[in-house]
Motif scaffolding. Structure first.
Motif, PDB file in Angstrom:
ATOM      1  N   ASN A 109      36.462  45.161  36.967  1.00  0.00           N
ATOM      2  CA  ASN A 109      37.848  44.756  36.729  1.00  0.00           C
ATOM      3  C   ASN A 109      38.649  44.744  38.030  1.00  0.00           C
ATOM      4  O   ASN A 109      39.778  45.244  38.095  1.00  0.00           O
ATOM      5  CB  ASN A 109      38.518  45.671  35.696  1.00  0.00           C
ATOM      6  CG  ASN A 109      39.833  45.101  35.190  1.00  0.00           C
ATOM      7  OD1 ASN A 109      40.029  43.874  35.171  1.00  0.00           O
ATOM      8  ND2 ASN A 109      40.748  45.960  34.795  1.00  0.00           N
ATOM      9  N   CYS A 110      38.046  44.180  39.051  1.00  0.00           N
ATOM     10  CA  CYS A 110      38.686  44.075  40.368  1.00  0.00           C
ATOM     11  C   CYS A 110      38.599  42.618  40.826  1.00  0.00           C
ATOM     12  O   CYS A 110      37.836  41.812  40.290  1.00  0.00           O
ATOM     13  CB  CYS A 110      37.981  44.975  41.387  1.00  0.00           C
ATOM     14  SG  CYS A 110      38.146  46.734  41.057  1.00  0.00           S
TER      15      CYS A 110
ATOM     16  N   LYS B  21      31.682  37.617  42.578  1.00  0.00           N
ATOM     17  CA  LYS B  21      32.525  37.446  41.397  1.00  0.00           C
ATOM     18  C   LYS B  21      32.050  38.341  40.251  1.00  0.00           C
ATOM     19  O   LYS B  21      32.876  38.958  39.543  1.00  0.00           O
ATOM     20  CB  LYS B  21      32.509  35.988  40.935  1.00  0.00           C
ATOM     21  CG  LYS B  21      33.257  35.021  41.841  1.00  0.00           C
ATOM     22  CD  LYS B  21      33.167  33.607  41.279  1.00  0.00           C
ATOM     23  CE  LYS B  21      33.938  32.616  42.142  1.00  0.00           C
ATOM     24  NZ  LYS B  21      33.828  31.229  41.614  1.00  0.00           N
ATOM     25  N   ALA B  22      30.741  38.434  40.053  1.00  0.00           N
ATOM     26  CA  ALA B  22      30.194  39.242  38.965  1.00  0.00           C
ATOM     27  C   ALA B  22      30.524  40.717  39.155  1.00  0.00           C
ATOM     28  O   ALA B  22      30.876  41.414  38.189  1.00  0.00           O
ATOM     29  CB  ALA B  22      28.679  39.042  38.881  1.00  0.00           C
ATOM     30  N   VAL B  23      30.426  41.200  40.385  1.00  0.00           N
ATOM     31  CA  VAL B  23      30.766  42.600  40.655  1.00  0.00           C
ATOM     32  C   VAL B  23      32.250  42.844  40.385  1.00  0.00           C
ATOM     33  O   VAL B  23      32.635  43.852  39.773  1.00  0.00           O
ATOM     34  CB  VAL B  23      30.407  42.979  42.101  1.00  0.00           C
ATOM     35  CG1 VAL B  23      30.956  44.359  42.453  1.00  0.00           C
ATOM     36  CG2 VAL B  23      28.899  42.953  42.294  1.00  0.00           C
ATOM     37  N   GLY B  24      33.084  41.923  40.826  1.00  0.00           N
ATOM     38  CA  GLY B  24      34.519  42.072  40.574  1.00  0.00           C
ATOM     39  C   GLY B  24      34.831  42.118  39.088  1.00  0.00           C
ATOM     40  O   GLY B  24      35.628  42.948  38.623  1.00  0.00           O
TER      41      GLY B  24
ATOM     42  N   LEU C 181      36.736  43.722  50.576  1.00  0.00           N
ATOM     43  CA  LEU C 181      37.415  44.672  51.456  1.00  0.00           C
ATOM     44  C   LEU C 181      36.820  46.068  51.324  1.00  0.00           C
ATOM     45  O   LEU C 181      36.728  46.813  52.312  1.00  0.00           O
ATOM     46  CB  LEU C 181      38.911  44.700  51.139  1.00  0.00           C
ATOM     47  CG  LEU C 181      39.663  43.397  51.426  1.00  0.00           C
ATOM     48  CD1 LEU C 181      41.115  43.493  50.967  1.00  0.00           C
ATOM     49  CD2 LEU C 181      39.608  43.043  52.901  1.00  0.00           C
ATOM     50  N   ALA C 182      36.396  46.434  50.121  1.00  0.00           N
ATOM     51  CA  ALA C 182      35.732  47.729  49.943  1.00  0.00           C
ATOM     52  C   ALA C 182      34.414  47.765  50.705  1.00  0.00           C
ATOM     53  O   ALA C 182      34.033  48.799  51.283  1.00  0.00           O
ATOM     54  CB  ALA C 182      35.492  47.993  48.459  1.00  0.00           C
TER      55      ALA C 182
ATOM     56  N   VAL D 181      40.864  50.608  47.250  1.00  0.00           N
ATOM     57  CA  VAL D 181      41.288  49.322  47.819  1.00  0.00           C
ATOM     58  C   VAL D 181      42.148  48.572  46.818  1.00  0.00           C
ATOM     59  O   VAL D 181      43.197  48.007  47.175  1.00  0.00           O
ATOM     60  CB  VAL D 181      40.064  48.481  48.225  1.00  0.00           C
ATOM     61  CG1 VAL D 181      40.485  47.040  48.533  1.00  0.00           C
ATOM     62  CG2 VAL D 181      39.376  49.079  49.443  1.00  0.00           C
ATOM     63  N   ARG D 182      41.727  48.549  45.548  1.00  0.00           N
ATOM     64  CA  ARG D 182      42.515  47.847  44.528  1.00  0.00           C
ATOM     65  C   ARG D 182      43.923  48.424  44.427  1.00  0.00           C
ATOM     66  O   ARG D 182      44.908  47.684  44.323  1.00  0.00           O
ATOM     67  CB  ARG D 182      41.820  47.920  43.170  1.00  0.00           C
ATOM     68  CG  ARG D 182      42.507  47.091  42.098  1.00  0.00           C
ATOM     69  CD  ARG D 182      41.805  47.162  40.758  1.00  0.00           C
ATOM     70  NE  ARG D 182      41.928  48.489  40.154  1.00  0.00           N
ATOM     71  CZ  ARG D 182      41.564  48.762  38.898  1.00  0.00           C
ATOM     72  NH1 ARG D 182      41.014  47.821  38.152  1.00  0.00           N
ATOM     73  NH2 ARG D 182      41.692  49.979  38.418  1.00  0.00           N
ATOM     74  N   ALA D 183      44.043  49.754  44.485  1.00  0.00           N
ATOM     75  CA  ALA D 183      45.360  50.386  44.413  1.00  0.00           C
ATOM     76  C   ALA D 183      46.229  49.990  45.592  1.00  0.00           C
ATOM     77  O   ALA D 183      47.431  49.730  45.437  1.00  0.00           O
ATOM     78  CB  ALA D 183      45.199  51.903  44.356  1.00  0.00           C
TER      79      ALA D 183
END
Length: 472
Positions: free
Chosen positions: A270-271, A263-266, A278-279, A343-345
């Motif tokens: 801002n992902c 969660k912290a990395v996301g 998935l990345a 991946v976000r895109a």
């Protein structure tokens, strides 16, 4: 003649007929429990809780028009709940031996003369017990079986009693199209977008004056685009992970990642949590191929991802109510941050897509066809993907089962056609579990991908810690 209870739904029939020698349509799971669980306690809990679901007492009888669920008049709990000992080779760890046994069972068909499920209990695996569960996909999908898991745990709520009737499948059209949907269902269908929500609202209120409106034009345009995207999608990139599937499986899993760190990395980039996971999957697969001497640069592979299409309060009804979307994994991008945003895109491109609805329709139609025609239709998905991937949110707190704590949970959904890899991501008890099941010829060493997953995540974690901190 046994008394017929109900006809199997079209989609469930499609899953029943999808078995091949290489890919059996079973959902396979493993629970690690501490302290050890006794065989007698497991049989008692299965009899008292699991058998409240009719499907676990019914066998399948196929006919020319499909299949029927009928009560198994010779049901024996000891056929379905079996005790065994873990056999270890010299120098083999308990986890390696357990993974080998799970792989053997994943490639072993269930007995069609009985209800299509079975539990194997290994009472002692380094001081813990391992419960291996196999359930045919025609009984239910991943979301439905998570509901079952919660209900049979200590303190779980049994499924609500309801009258069984032949037309009770409500077959998707009633639950997902004709009736208005809840916000939760809309989120599940729309992958957090609202394109599908608007389309369902229009279909649920067909007499509204929408024809000729801008909204209807947008909806029609999106449907046309998605139909074309499914039909015209090119076959997946060739890699050593794609080819003719063969009988025999390999299974591997690692230690869970702390969910709070994910969660912290996301948040730092801002992902979403899914984007981060998935990345990491894409990075692990790309590095594995690179280590094998293949150059993944510029390559992408697709994973077919199930999308829930039912209200969560109806998960106890079992059956299959999900669509599929093809998610592209950028395995050729070595830079972890660049890969994360790629991946976000791709996830954003899926928002508002009708593809889950269309994929469900394909499965429904396939259930009406003779098996050779069904196989040809469903092979369309296999040609366009390398893997099947599931990402399921489980309980936030560890479950108790017969007084023991479920320390770790793994599960894998089946691969269809010639797809030779199944990726499983499950959040459970504050951790995120990553597992693989592979074709033993296409990928004989899935543990080599598993061991790369945590390092790929740790690259993102380290870079996130290097970002400027915001004041508290």
């Amino acid at each position: 003649m046994p008394k017929a209870i109900e006809r199997m739904s079209r989609v469930d029939t499609a899953w029943l007929r999808m078995d091949t020698d290489a890919n059996i349509m079973m959902i396979v799971g493993v629970w690690m429990l501490e302290p050890r669980l006794s065989y007698e306690a497991l049989c008692e809990r299965a009899s008292a809780s699991l058998l409240k679901y009719n499907r676990f007492r019914q066998r399948v009888v196929e006919d020319a028009m499909g299949a029927t669920w009928v009560e198994d008049e010779h049901f024996d709990i000891h056929h379905h709940v079996q005790l065994e000992t873990l056999h270890r080779k010299r120098g083999q760890t308990a986890q390696a031996a357990l993974q080998q046994r799970v792989a053997e069972l994943a490639a072993t068909p269930l007995d069609p003369a009985h209800p299509l499920w079975q539990f194997q209990l290994i009472e002692d695996v380094d001081g813990q017990s391992a419960l291996i569960c196999r359930i045919h996909h025609c009984i239910g999908d991943g979301i439905a079986l998570i509901s079952v898991m919660l209900s049979i745990a200590d303190g779980g709520k049994p499924p609500p009693a309801r009258k069984q009737k032949a037309d009770d499948e409500s077959d998707w059209w009633t639950d997902a199209l004709i009736k208005p949907l809840t916000g939760l269902t809309v989120k599940a269908i729309g992958m957090y977008g609202d394109g599908v929500a608007k389309s369902v609202e229009m279909l649920a209120n067909p007499y509204q004056p929408l024809f000729g409106s801008v909204e209807m034009a947008k909806t029609g345009f999106q449907v046309i685009n998605d139909v074309a995207a499914l039909a015209l999608m090119s076959d997946d990139s060739p890699t050593r992970l794609k080819g003719k599937a063969t009988p025999g499986k390999r299974v591997a899993w690692g230690q869970p990642l702390p969910l709070e760190e994910v969660k912290a990395v996301g948040k730092a980039f801002n992902c979403s949590i899914n984007d981060v996971l998935l990345a990491s999957v894409a990075g692990a697969i790309g590095d594995y191929l690179r280590d094998k001497g293949d150059d993944p640069a510029g390559k992408e592979i697709r994973a077919m991802v199930p999308v829930n299409l039912r209200p969560m309060d109806k998960a106890h009804q079992l059956g299959n109510r999900f669509g599929l979307v093809p998610l592209t994994l950028p395995i050729g991008i070595a830079n972890p941050v660049e890969r994360l945003y790629a991946v976000r895109a791709r996830m954003n491109e899926l928002k508002g897509s009708y593809q889950p609805l269309l994929a469900f329709g394909v499965l429904a139609v396939a259930g009406l066809l003779i098996k050779p025609v069904q196989a040809a239709l469903l092979n369309m998905f296999a040609k366009k993907a390398t893997a099947v991937m599931t990402n399921v949110p489980g309980p936030k707190e560890p479950l108790k089962f017969c007084g023991s704590t479920v320390r770790q949970v793994m599960f894998w959904v089946p691969q269809s056609g010639d797809i030779g890899m199944g990726v499983s991501i499950l959040s459970y008890g504050g951790g995120v579990q990553f597992g693989l099941i592979t074709d033993r010829k296409l990928c004989p060493d899935p543990e080599a991908i598993i061991e790369r997953f945590a390092p790929e995540f740790e690259k993102l974690l380290m870079l996130a810690l290097m970002l400027p901190w915001e004041p508290a």
